[in-house]
Enzyme design. Structure first.
Site: not given
Length: 407
Positions: A93, A287
């Site tokens: 992440d 992201d």
């Protein structure tokens, strides 16, 4: 005298070959990213991506709101923890910092059927005290408290504004093995209670810009990945000296601001023969944990209008929140949809059609860019088949088209 010099030489050689620590000189490491599901469930990905967007946007104004992970279409990182190594997978992440894994039997941890790390089976595990800088960083965010006379740093790391999703435990220090390389001195969360949707892995590896993230602790200065959309193939995740982009087609743009997220300035978008505006002063976030791409207004509406006006396929009804959607034969969109180019400060990303049009059901393709009420995000579908480098030292993002399966 000669014998002493020889012995000294052997000692120095042994030290140079020893496993690096998290604060040693930058070197290269290789890890692997995998996708668990055989195919993306796009309606579920849309809902989970929107949930993640909401918590990411909330964290812009509140440092106490870490991200909810989007596991549908997300990439897991293969990592080993401890000595001897215990093999696990965890969501990779770029939008958060804390590294954590399920510890022990963990009957109150989610997901229940994934493996755990057992600190009592490792000879290199130790607890981090409250004086450690990682504990201090969590305390400043309101995410940690100190018990056991300061020898244990307890945390409760909540995901989202409601606090219903969280990971809870204590900070530890361990050796992490990436590929075949061991890195000592990584601080991580040893979770003994959690609730929420964390996919099928055993935790989460934060790759953000804050002090708690894996890349910051390793001190390697940069990392890169090249995402392969085929779930049967592993994608490379590279750190330090291995994260270099070479050859033709490399372009770079600066990060907009400090903090966890990797924001860059999206100045405009070219769709076919139309030039539409970018996303304004807040930029757009790269992201890895969000599947879909989101544009704030007016960038979204004007880009959608350009897509509709230049697509020469039979239009069908929007599907599960995706649109515009079109009928195709054999998923062939060649020459029938407009090109799409993202213009950043000093860099242009010419997207393959598969990065913004996908087959959401048999014979139906849709533009998979969504409207955002706030923050703009470039999700992992749009990043596929690009080698993307996050350079923390130079505060810049670089990318080039790549055959990721050959890296």
């Amino acid at each position: 005298m000669a014998a002493r010099v020889a012995i000294l030489g052997l000692m120095i050689h042994a030290l140079l070959l020893a496993a690096p620590t998290a604060n040693s000189e930058p070197r290269g490491f290789r890890a692997t990213l995998i996708r668990r599901e055989k195919a993306i469930n796009y309606p579920r990905a849309a809902q989970q991506s929107y949930d993640r967007l909401s918590t990411l946007a909330a964290r812009v104004t509140s440092t106490q709101t870490p991200l909810r992970s989007d596991n549908e279409g997300a990439y897991d990182m293969e990592v080993s923890i401890g000595t001897p190594p215990q093999n696990l997978t965890a969501i990779a992440d770029t939008g958060s910092d804390l590294v954590w894994a399920k510890c022990g039997s963990c009957p109150t941890c989610m997901p229940k059927d994934s493996p755990s790390y057992y600190p009592n089976k490792s000879s290199t595990f130790s607890k981090l005290p409250c004086t450690n800088r990682l504990c201090v960083a969590l305390e400043e965010q309101g995410q940690a408290t100190c018990g056991a006379r300061g020898t244990e740093c307890d945390y409760k790391y909540s995901y989202g504004l409601s606090g219903d999703d969280y990971t809870q435990g204590y900070l530890g220090n361990e050796t992490f093995t990436l590929g075949g390389d061991a890195v000592q001195g990584i601080g991580f969360g040893c979770t003994n209670m959690s609730n929420g949707n964390y996919g099928t892995g055993s935790g989460l590896v934060g790759l953000g810009r804050g002090p708690l993230s894996l890349v910051s602790q390793m001190g390697v200065g940069a990392f890169s990945y090249c995402l392969i959309p085929d779930p049967s193939m592993a994608s490379p995740l590279l750190f330090g000296s291995l994260a270099n982009l070479t050859g033709s087609g490399v372009q770079s743009t600066r990060f907009l601001q400090s903090g966890t997220f990797y924001n860059v300035n999206l100045r405009s978008i070219t769709i076919g023969n139309a030039r539409t505006p970018g996303t304004g002063p807040n930029g757009i976030v790269f992201d890895s944990g969000t599947t879909l791409t989101y544009l704030s207004e007016p960038a979204y509406t004007l880009a959608r209008i350009a897509i509709v006006s230049q697509t020469s396929l039979p239009r069908v009804a929007d599907t599960d929140g995706f649109g515009p959607c079109y009928q195709v034969t054999g998923n062939n969109t060649s020459g029938t949809v407009p090109t799409m180019v993202l213009h950043f400060d000093g860099a242009n990303m010419n997207l393959p059609v598969a990065n913004y049009f996908v087959e959401v059901e048999s014979g139906v393709v849709c533009w998979v860019v969504q409207r955002s009420p706030s923050l703009s995000i470039i999700g992992n579908i749009m990043q596929a088949n690009y080698h993307i480098k996050y350079d923390l030292d130079k505060k810049a993002l670089s990318f080039q088209p790549a055959n990721c399966s050959s890296m």
